[in-house]
Design a protein around this motif. Structure first.
Motif, PDB file in Angstrom:
ATOM      1  N   ARG A 192       0.836  -1.199   0.000  1.00  0.00           N
ATOM      2  CA  ARG A 192       0.000   0.000   0.000  1.00  0.00           C
ATOM      3  C   ARG A 192       0.876   1.256   0.000  1.00  0.00           C
ATOM      4  N   ARG A 193       1.936   1.238   0.804  1.00  0.00           N
ATOM      5  CA  ARG A 193       2.860   2.384   0.845  1.00  0.00           C
ATOM      6  C   ARG A 193       3.577   2.536  -0.485  1.00  0.00           C
ATOM      7  N   LEU A 194       3.937   1.407  -1.089  1.00  0.00           N
ATOM      8  CA  LEU A 194       4.613   1.441  -2.388  1.00  0.00           C
ATOM      9  C   LEU A 194       3.707   2.065  -3.444  1.00  0.00           C
ATOM     10  N   GLY A 195       2.438   1.673  -3.446  1.00  0.00           N
ATOM     11  CA  GLY A 195       1.487   2.222  -4.399  1.00  0.00           C
ATOM     12  C   GLY A 195       1.246   3.699  -4.188  1.00  0.00           C
ATOM     13  N   LYS A 196       1.130   4.124  -2.930  1.00  0.00           N
ATOM     14  CA  LYS A 196       0.912   5.539  -2.629  1.00  0.00           C
ATOM     15  C   LYS A 196       2.101   6.380  -3.086  1.00  0.00           C
ATOM     16  N   ALA A 197       3.307   5.918  -2.772  1.00  0.00           N
ATOM     17  CA  ALA A 197       4.514   6.660  -3.158  1.00  0.00           C
ATOM     18  C   ALA A 197       4.616   6.752  -4.675  1.00  0.00           C
ATOM     19  N   GLY A 198       4.310   5.648  -5.358  1.00  0.00           N
ATOM     20  CA  GLY A 198       4.400   5.639  -6.811  1.00  0.00           C
ATOM     21  C   GLY A 198       3.402   6.555  -7.470  1.00  0.00           C
ATOM     22  N   LYS A 199       2.161   6.505  -7.012  1.00  0.00           N
ATOM     23  CA  LYS A 199       1.121   7.377  -7.578  1.00  0.00           C
ATOM     24  C   LYS A 199       1.440   8.843  -7.326  1.00  0.00           C
ATOM     25  N   LEU A 200       1.912   9.162  -6.113  1.00  0.00           N
ATOM     26  CA  LEU A 200       2.228  10.543  -5.775  1.00  0.00           C
ATOM     27  C   LEU A 200       3.350  11.074  -6.665  1.00  0.00           C
ATOM     28  N   ALA A 201       4.418  10.291  -6.819  1.00  0.00           N
ATOM     29  CA  ALA A 201       5.543  10.723  -7.648  1.00  0.00           C
ATOM     30  C   ALA A 201       5.135  10.867  -9.105  1.00  0.00           C
ATOM     31  N   ARG A 202       4.345   9.945  -9.586  1.00  0.00           N
ATOM     32  CA  ARG A 202       3.868  10.012 -10.976  1.00  0.00           C
ATOM     33  C   ARG A 202       3.004  11.258 -11.173  1.00  0.00           C
ATOM     34  N   GLY A 203       2.164  11.560 -10.187  1.00  0.00           N
ATOM     35  CA  GLY A 203       1.326  12.742 -10.275  1.00  0.00           C
ATOM     36  C   GLY A 203       2.138  14.017 -10.295  1.00  0.00           C
ATOM     37  N   ILE A 204       3.173  14.099  -9.457  1.00  0.00           N
ATOM     38  CA  ILE A 204       4.048  15.279  -9.433  1.00  0.00           C
ATOM     39  C   ILE A 204       4.722  15.473 -10.780  1.00  0.00           C
ATOM     40  N   ALA A 205       5.247  14.379 -11.334  1.00  0.00           N
ATOM     41  CA  ALA A 205       5.940  14.468 -12.621  1.00  0.00           C
ATOM     42  C   ALA A 205       5.015  14.966 -13.720  1.00  0.00           C
ATOM     43  N   PHE A 206       3.788  14.463 -13.753  1.00  0.00           N
ATOM     44  CA  PHE A 206       2.846  14.878 -14.795  1.00  0.00           C
ATOM     45  C   PHE A 206       2.368  16.309 -14.575  1.00  0.00           C
ATOM     46  N   ALA A 207       2.220  16.720 -13.320  1.00  0.00           N
ATOM     47  CA  ALA A 207       1.812  18.100 -13.050  1.00  0.00           C
ATOM     48  C   ALA A 207       2.878  19.079 -13.541  1.00  0.00           C
ATOM     49  N   VAL A 208       4.151  18.772 -13.263  1.00  0.00           N
ATOM     50  CA  VAL A 208       5.248  19.621 -13.746  1.00  0.00           C
ATOM     51  C   VAL A 208       5.274  19.623 -15.266  1.00  0.00           C
ATOM     52  N   LEU A 209       5.072  18.448 -15.868  1.00  0.00           N
ATOM     53  CA  LEU A 209       5.033  18.348 -17.327  1.00  0.00           C
ATOM     54  C   LEU A 209       3.929  19.227 -17.900  1.00  0.00           C
ATOM     55  N   GLY A 210       2.757  19.206 -17.281  1.00  0.00           N
ATOM     56  CA  GLY A 210       1.647  20.026 -17.769  1.00  0.00           C
ATOM     57  C   GLY A 210       1.950  21.510 -17.707  1.00  0.00           C
ATOM     58  N   VAL A 211       2.591  21.944 -16.619  1.00  0.00           N
ATOM     59  CA  VAL A 211       2.984  23.354 -16.498  1.00  0.00           C
ATOM     60  C   VAL A 211       3.945  23.739 -17.619  1.00  0.00           C
ATOM     61  N   LEU A 212       4.902  22.862 -17.904  1.00  0.00           N
ATOM     62  CA  LEU A 212       5.887  23.155 -18.951  1.00  0.00           C
ATOM     63  C   LEU A 212       5.226  23.204 -20.331  1.00  0.00           C
ATOM     64  N   VAL A 213       4.277  22.307 -20.570  1.00  0.00           N
ATOM     65  CA  VAL A 213       3.560  22.327 -21.855  1.00  0.00           C
ATOM     66  C   VAL A 213       2.800  23.641 -22.010  1.00  0.00           C
ATOM     67  N   ALA A 214       2.126  24.071 -20.936  1.00  0.00           N
ATOM     68  CA  ALA A 214       1.393  25.337 -20.994  1.00  0.00           C
ATOM     69  C   ALA A 214       2.342  26.506 -21.241  1.00  0.00           C
ATOM     70  N   LEU A 215       3.508  26.502 -20.581  1.00  0.00           N
ATOM     71  CA  LEU A 215       4.480  27.585 -20.753  1.00  0.00           C
ATOM     72  C   LEU A 215       5.074  27.604 -22.159  1.00  0.00           C
ATOM     73  N   SER A 216       5.089  26.443 -22.820  1.00  0.00           N
ATOM     74  CA  SER A 216       5.652  26.386 -24.174  1.00  0.00           C
ATOM     75  C   SER A 216       4.792  27.168 -25.161  1.00  0.00           C
ATOM     76  N   ALA A 217       3.570  27.555 -24.753  1.00  0.00           N
ATOM     77  CA  ALA A 217       2.707  28.358 -25.620  1.00  0.00           C
ATOM     78  C   ALA A 217       3.317  29.723 -25.891  1.00  0.00           C
ATOM     79  N   THR A 218       4.302  30.140 -25.074  1.00  0.00           N
ATOM     80  CA  THR A 218       4.985  31.416 -25.301  1.00  0.00           C
ATOM     81  C   THR A 218       5.976  31.332 -26.454  1.00  0.00           C
ATOM     82  N   GLY A 219       6.200  30.120 -26.961  1.00  0.00           N
ATOM     83  CA  GLY A 219       7.124  29.932 -28.074  1.00  0.00           C
ATOM     84  C   GLY A 219       8.352  29.125 -27.732  1.00  0.00           C
ATOM     85  N   ASP A 220       8.591  28.898 -26.442  1.00  0.00           N
ATOM     86  CA  ASP A 220       9.739  28.099 -26.012  1.00  0.00           C
ATOM     87  C   ASP A 220       9.344  26.629 -26.016  1.00  0.00           C
ATOM     88  N   THR A 221       9.382  25.996 -27.195  1.00  0.00           N
ATOM     89  CA  THR A 221       8.909  24.617 -27.315  1.00  0.00           C
ATOM     90  C   THR A 221       9.844  23.621 -26.638  1.00  0.00           C
TER      91      THR A 221
END
Length: 268
Positions: A192-221
């Protein structure tokens, strides 16, 4: 559409659903191989993320980098073919889920999982045949093309926001332990702890990725280069090396969780 054609469509749909329901258990057993294959990829992505933190990454820290690492090993092409078969099985399982599930949310999740499985399986085949390439550069090129289209910047921002939402939802589900319904039987405290840690880390990585994708709209692809860019962005922050090592450990935990629970999965 004529009534006769509609009747034929409904009849084919009914037969397809009946077939899927008859063979659902067998397809689920086969599809579990795809969950294990996903675990292997995440293990390698986590290891590559750790290499980014330590300044020693030799390839992109994403699924394509993981497959490049596998391809470089003895019998790597054989392993990639095995993984491709696993992802094909996972795709088939998700098609059955789309047909047989009653809840719209489960159907949508199955569609997303199926698309991801198809992409990973295709990538495995490309690397196995020596024609694979970095998904990071492909994503950057795609973002540039979208930005050049009318309203492209708005679309890129919307995609980025959607990825952030997915990341946040994934992280919250990890914290709440909202994943045990996917597994037969109960989970041990360690799993259960392994699953929680994995989901949390995966969520953080995707959230950061989403922010970067949104910021790329300024032209910095360059900011839209997938998980690899997200990991580098985390590493560039104050105490980023430590944070990225923690995230990398979490991604590895997710890979282990997928591998260990694959044989008990009732849902991907």
């Amino acid at each position: 559409m004529p009534d006769s054609a509609r009747s034929q469509v409904r009849e084919h749909a009914r037969r397809g659903e009946a077939f899927a329901q008859r063979h659902e258990h067998g397809l689920r057993l086969v599809g579990r191989a795809g969950v294990a294959a996903e675990g292997v990829v995440y293990l390698l992505v986590g290891w590559l993320a750790a290499q980014v933190a330590l300044g020693g990454a030799s390839t992109s820290a994403d699924s394509s980098g993981a497959m490049a690492q596998i391809a470089a090993q003895p019998f790597g092409s054989v392993l990639l073919v095995v993984l491709a078969v696993g992802f094909a099985a996972l795709l088939l399982w998700q098609v059955v889920e789309v047909v047989t599930e009653d809840e719209t949310s489960h159907r949508l999740r199955a569609v997303v999982k199926g698309v991801a499985a198809a992409a990973l399986g295709f990538s495995c085949v490309r690397f196995a045949t020596g024609s694979g390439s970095s998904s990071a550069s492909q994503q950057q090129t795609l973002t540039q093309r979208v930005l050049e289209a009318p309203g492209g910047a708005v679309l890129v921002v919307l995609v980025g926001v959607a990825v952030v939402v997915v990341g946040v939802v994934t992280a919250v589900k990890g914290l709440k332990g909202d994943f045990e319904d996917k597994i037969e039987g109960s989970l041990s405290p360690a799993l259960r702890r392994l699953g929680k840690a994995g989901k949390l880390a995966r969520g953080i990585a995707f959230a950061v990725l989403g922010v970067l994708v949104a910021l790329s709209a300024t032209g910095d692809t360059g900011k839209s280069r997938g998980l690899d860019a997200a990991f580098h962005e985390i590493a560039a922050q104050p105490y980023g090396v430590v944070l990225l090592l923690v995230v990398a450990a979490g991604v590895i935990a997710f890979g282990l969780f997928q591998l260990v629970t694959a044989h008990r999965r009732v849902r991907a």
